[in-house]
Write an enzyme that holds these catalytic residues in place. Structure first.
Site, mmCIF file in Angstrom:
data_model
loop_
_atom_site.group_PDB
_atom_site.id
_atom_site.type_symbol
_atom_site.label_atom_id
_atom_site.label_comp_id
_atom_site.label_asym_id
_atom_site.label_seq_id
_atom_site.Cartn_x
_atom_site.Cartn_y
_atom_site.Cartn_z
ATOM 1 N N ARG A 169 0.836 -1.215 0.000
ATOM 2 C CA ARG A 169 0.000 0.000 0.000
ATOM 3 C C ARG A 169 0.871 1.265 0.000
ATOM 4 O O ARG A 169 0.543 2.259 0.659
ATOM 5 C CB ARG A 169 -0.941 0.018 1.214
ATOM 6 C CG ARG A 169 -1.938 -1.141 1.282
ATOM 7 C CD ARG A 169 -2.935 -1.057 0.137
ATOM 8 N NE ARG A 169 -4.019 -2.021 0.280
ATOM 9 C CZ ARG A 169 -4.021 -3.244 -0.250
ATOM 10 N NH1 ARG A 169 -2.973 -3.666 -0.935
ATOM 11 N NH2 ARG A 169 -5.075 -4.034 -0.116
ATOM 12 N N SER A 242 -11.097 -1.226 2.467
ATOM 13 C CA SER A 242 -10.457 -1.303 3.788
ATOM 14 C C SER A 242 -10.170 0.101 4.287
ATOM 15 O O SER A 242 -9.484 0.872 3.598
ATOM 16 C CB SER A 242 -9.119 -2.039 3.709
ATOM 17 O OG SER A 242 -9.287 -3.336 3.226
ATOM 18 N N GLU A 339 -5.980 3.665 5.491
ATOM 19 C CA GLU A 339 -5.485 3.448 4.127
ATOM 20 C C GLU A 339 -5.908 4.589 3.202
ATOM 21 O O GLU A 339 -5.079 5.086 2.434
ATOM 22 C CB GLU A 339 -6.016 2.107 3.587
ATOM 23 C CG GLU A 339 -5.556 1.853 2.173
ATOM 24 C CD GLU A 339 -6.228 0.661 1.540
ATOM 25 O OE1 GLU A 339 -5.905 -0.470 1.921
ATOM 26 O OE2 GLU A 339 -7.069 0.868 0.641
HETATM 27 P P1 FAD Z 1 -8.824 8.082 -5.682
HETATM 28 O O1 FAD Z 1 -9.498 7.509 -4.498
HETATM 29 O O2 FAD Z 1 -9.548 9.129 -6.439
HETATM 30 O O3 FAD Z 1 -7.406 8.651 -5.253
HETATM 31 C C1 FAD Z 1 -6.574 7.913 -4.388
HETATM 32 C C2 FAD Z 1 -5.238 8.624 -4.259
HETATM 33 O O4 FAD Z 1 -4.574 8.626 -5.506
HETATM 34 C C3 FAD Z 1 -5.362 10.101 -3.884
HETATM 35 O O5 FAD Z 1 -4.257 10.445 -3.103
HETATM 36 C C4 FAD Z 1 -5.303 10.810 -5.213
HETATM 37 O O6 FAD Z 1 -4.830 12.143 -5.096
HETATM 38 C C5 FAD Z 1 -4.324 9.950 -5.979
HETATM 39 N N1 FAD Z 1 -4.520 9.914 -7.421
HETATM 40 C C6 FAD Z 1 -5.595 9.406 -8.087
HETATM 41 N N2 FAD Z 1 -5.385 9.463 -9.401
HETATM 42 C C7 FAD Z 1 -4.167 10.032 -9.583
HETATM 43 C C8 FAD Z 1 -3.383 10.367 -10.719
HETATM 44 N N3 FAD Z 1 -3.806 10.134 -11.965
HETATM 45 N N4 FAD Z 1 -2.175 10.950 -10.526
HETATM 46 C C9 FAD Z 1 -1.721 11.206 -9.262
HETATM 47 N N5 FAD Z 1 -2.416 10.914 -8.150
HETATM 48 C C10 FAD Z 1 -3.611 10.321 -8.309
HETATM 49 N N6 FAD Z 1 -7.477 -1.134 -2.923
HETATM 50 C C11 FAD Z 1 -6.605 -2.162 -2.999
HETATM 51 O O7 FAD Z 1 -5.393 -1.961 -3.104
HETATM 52 N N7 FAD Z 1 -7.040 -3.461 -2.974
HETATM 53 C C12 FAD Z 1 -8.351 -3.781 -2.876
HETATM 54 O O8 FAD Z 1 -8.705 -4.950 -2.849
HETATM 55 C C13 FAD Z 1 -9.292 -2.715 -2.805
HETATM 56 N N8 FAD Z 1 -10.611 -2.981 -2.690
HETATM 57 C C14 FAD Z 1 -11.503 -1.951 -2.609
HETATM 58 C C15 FAD Z 1 -12.861 -2.260 -2.519
HETATM 59 C C16 FAD Z 1 -13.806 -1.251 -2.450
HETATM 60 C C17 FAD Z 1 -15.266 -1.600 -2.343
HETATM 61 C C18 FAD Z 1 -13.383 0.110 -2.478
HETATM 62 C C19 FAD Z 1 -14.396 1.224 -2.441
HETATM 63 C C20 FAD Z 1 -12.043 0.429 -2.561
HETATM 64 C C21 FAD Z 1 -11.080 -0.605 -2.624
HETATM 65 N N9 FAD Z 1 -9.695 -0.339 -2.723
HETATM 66 C C22 FAD Z 1 -8.805 -1.375 -2.827
HETATM 67 C C23 FAD Z 1 -9.190 1.047 -2.708
HETATM 68 C C24 FAD Z 1 -9.245 1.715 -4.112
HETATM 69 O O9 FAD Z 1 -10.049 0.986 -4.985
HETATM 70 C C25 FAD Z 1 -7.859 1.860 -4.719
HETATM 71 O O10 FAD Z 1 -6.994 2.555 -3.866
HETATM 72 C C26 FAD Z 1 -7.894 2.586 -6.071
HETATM 73 O O11 FAD Z 1 -6.659 2.505 -6.705
HETATM 74 C C27 FAD Z 1 -8.303 4.055 -5.941
HETATM 75 O O12 FAD Z 1 -8.559 4.541 -7.239
HETATM 76 P P2 FAD Z 1 -9.308 5.900 -7.475
HETATM 77 O O13 FAD Z 1 -9.247 6.202 -8.931
HETATM 78 O O14 FAD Z 1 -10.672 5.835 -6.888
HETATM 79 O O15 FAD Z 1 -8.395 6.913 -6.661
HETATM 80 N N1 EPU Z 2 -11.347 -11.091 9.201
HETATM 81 C C1 EPU Z 2 -12.013 -10.965 10.393
HETATM 82 N N2 EPU Z 2 -13.176 -10.243 10.399
HETATM 83 C C2 EPU Z 2 -13.689 -9.676 9.282
HETATM 84 C C3 EPU Z 2 -13.001 -9.821 8.066
HETATM 85 C C4 EPU Z 2 -11.824 -10.535 8.052
HETATM 86 O O1 EPU Z 2 -11.594 -11.461 11.411
HETATM 87 O O2 EPU Z 2 -14.748 -9.039 9.382
HETATM 88 C C5 EPU Z 2 -10.084 -11.850 9.207
HETATM 89 C C6 EPU Z 2 -10.276 -13.279 8.731
HETATM 90 O O3 EPU Z 2 -9.432 -14.125 9.479
HETATM 91 C C7 EPU Z 2 -9.776 -13.246 7.308
HETATM 92 C C8 EPU Z 2 -8.660 -12.212 7.421
HETATM 93 O O4 EPU Z 2 -9.157 -11.252 8.346
HETATM 94 O O5 EPU Z 2 -9.304 -14.479 6.883
HETATM 95 C C9 EPU Z 2 -8.317 -11.534 6.130
HETATM 96 O O6 EPU Z 2 -9.500 -10.980 5.542
HETATM 97 P P1 EPU Z 2 -9.531 -10.598 4.002
HETATM 98 O O7 EPU Z 2 -9.145 -11.773 3.167
HETATM 99 O O8 EPU Z 2 -10.837 -9.964 3.704
HETATM 100 O O9 EPU Z 2 -8.352 -9.575 3.859
HETATM 101 P P2 EPU Z 2 -8.008 -8.226 4.616
HETATM 102 O O10 EPU Z 2 -6.645 -8.368 5.200
HETATM 103 O O11 EPU Z 2 -9.075 -7.820 5.561
HETATM 104 C C10 EPU Z 2 -6.837 -7.244 2.529
HETATM 105 C C11 EPU Z 2 -6.817 -5.946 1.802
HETATM 106 C C12 EPU Z 2 -8.005 -5.843 0.858
HETATM 107 C C13 EPU Z 2 -7.944 -6.983 -0.133
HETATM 108 C C14 EPU Z 2 -7.985 -8.297 0.650
HETATM 109 C C15 EPU Z 2 -7.837 -9.503 -0.252
HETATM 110 C C16 EPU Z 2 -5.670 -4.383 3.233
HETATM 111 C C17 EPU Z 2 -5.791 -3.220 4.154
HETATM 112 N N3 EPU Z 2 -6.818 -4.837 2.731
HETATM 113 O O12 EPU Z 2 -7.978 -7.215 3.381
HETATM 114 O O13 EPU Z 2 -7.901 -4.630 0.152
HETATM 115 O O14 EPU Z 2 -9.023 -6.939 -1.026
HETATM 116 O O15 EPU Z 2 -6.896 -8.321 1.600
HETATM 117 O O16 EPU Z 2 -6.522 -9.597 -0.683
HETATM 118 O O17 EPU Z 2 -4.565 -4.839 2.973
HETATM 119 C C18 EPU Z 2 -8.494 -2.334 0.250
HETATM 120 O O18 EPU Z 2 -7.289 -2.107 0.295
HETATM 121 O O19 EPU Z 2 -9.354 -1.422 0.230
HETATM 122 C C19 EPU Z 2 -8.944 -3.722 0.219
HETATM 123 C C20 EPU Z 2 -10.229 -4.075 0.207
#
Ligand code: FAD
Ligand code: EPU
Length: 347
Positions: A169, A242, A339
């Protein structure tokens, strides 16, 4: 104001530009359709004089209030093949392309690597910022070059993987949030690739679907199915995924924690002497899962996801996040950090 390459709107609502769906206004919104016009648009007096915030889809930000100055959004589109080799293809995608659309495009073109990153919201331009990751894969493994406008140097730059300094991240872009405006990303995607199915849930999901020899598309579909079960859809329930990062701790501290909390999930970290521990587990253990006060709450399906049930403000969501982190600190002596980027507030 509009030219063929950009549009500028005064007093713009940011409601549709953040997936928490909190109300906020920007003094002006600059939308870039053609990245070649970016330097000229940045030189406009009303843009050059004030602060600048880039937003993609707003899926990783918490707007704590109105935004002063200019919000810049990249709307440039296009996915192109730059190079075809026997074992890999180099693909260039514009910053404004939807991330999941790029994943589907790559799979349709027989390329692999991005399947575990299916359904992550947001834009291609934001993908390097926090080195998006899911199900054991991070995008930095496939990024070859990031094209950006360097605001400090006032020139175009092309950063290679090393210069991007990717971590969990983390990246140079996250460390220097005011410096780079990313206009395109180039990815090197393999034609044949060892599928990663070791992350909890993927193998089980494939088995449940009766798939013995999965393709990259099958893995993407499994990831999509798991994500839909666990993570609330921001179009239905506002959230930013997250809200906290999983903390990275020293092995000694983890050993002590495991003595009191043997169920705490622990994962490898980038450094051998460190481990990543599950913030979701700690938050659930503190009793927050499904919590709601007013319209600010914690998702019933995932303890790491803060949600807006309707009209929560950014300040209310932030106050809840602070209470959660304080209770985790008190119970586990572990500091957890947000995050999403906090706009208009400090953690
Ligand atoms: P924004 O939220 O608009 O911006 C995020 C940051 O990037 C800000 O600091 C912004 O200034 C900067 N930024 C954006 N675009 C640019 C650009 N072109 N140039 C310079 N800076 C820029 N993230 C994960 O890593 N793994 C996941 O599994 C994951 N799951 C998600 C699930 C859900 C339901 C949601 C809502 C979010 C999740 N995220 C996850 C977080 C998010 O999707 C990512 O961080 C994504 O890359 C953000 O993209 P965005 O275009 O919405 O950026
Ligand atoms: N868990 C709980 N309670 C919950 C959910 C999860 O105890 O309500 C525990 C379980 O043991 C589970 C473990 O946490 O097995 C891991 O959960 P999960 O697989 O959902 O992963 P996470 O660590 O919670 C991370 C990323 C996610 C990404 C998933 C899958 C971060 C901060 N988040 O979540 O990214 O999708 O792994 O790889 O690293 C995001 O960054 O926005 C995001 C959604």
């Amino acid at each position: 104001m509009a030219t063929s390459g950009w549009t500028l709107t005064e007093n713009a609502s940011l409601l549709a530009l953040n997936t928490f769906h909190v109300q906020a206004q920007a003094a002006q919104l600059l939308e870039i359709q053609d990245s070649a016009t970016l330097p000229d648009a940045l030189a406009l007096p009303s843009v050059a004089e004030g602060p600048l915030l880039v937003l993609g889809s707003g899926s990783n930000v918490l707007l704590a209030g109105d935004v002063q100055g200019t919000v810049l959004v990249f709307a440039n589109q296009g996915i192109d093949i730059l190079e075809h080799r026997a074992d890999y293809t180099v693909v260039r995608a514009a910053a404004g392309v939807n991330w999941h659309k790029l994943v589907l495009w790559s799979l349709q073109h027989g390329l692999s690597g991005l399947e575990n990153l299916a359904l992550i919201p947001g834009t291609v331009g934001a993908s390097p910022i926090q080195n998006i990751g899911a199900y054991g894969v991070q995008v930095g493994e496939f990024i070859q070059t990031v094209e950006a406008w360097d605001r400090d140097a006032g020139q175009w730059v092309r950063l290679d993987t090393e210069q991007c300094a990717f971590g969990y991240r983390d990246s140079v872009f996250k460390q220097q949030p005011e410096r780079y405006l990313i206009t395109a990303v180039e990815l090197r995607l393999p034609l044949l690739h060892a599928l990663r199915m070791d992350y909890a849930g993927i193998a089980e999901e494939l088995q449940a679907q009766g798939i013995d020899t999965p393709s990259a598309v099958d893995v993407a579909n499994a990831v999509i199915a798991i994500r839909r079960r666990k993570l609330p859809d921001p179009d239905v329930l506002g959230n930013a995924g997250s809200f906290f990062k999983n903390p990275i701790l020293g092995v000694d501290q983890v050993e002590v924690l495991l003595q009191s909390f043997p169920e705490l999930p622990v994962y490898p970290a980038e450094r051998e002497d460190q481990r990543k521990v599950s913030a979701a587990w700690m938050i659930e253990h503190c009793g927050w899962k499904g919590f709601r006060e007013g319209d600010a709450g914690v998702a019933p399906s995932h303890a790491l996801v803060l949600v807006n049930h309707g009209n929560a403000s950014g300040a209310e969501l932030l106050a809840l996040a602070r209470r959660i982190s304080a209770s985790v600190l008190e119970t586990f002596s572990v500091a957890i950090e947000p995050e999403p980027r906090l706009i208009g507030a400090q953690w």
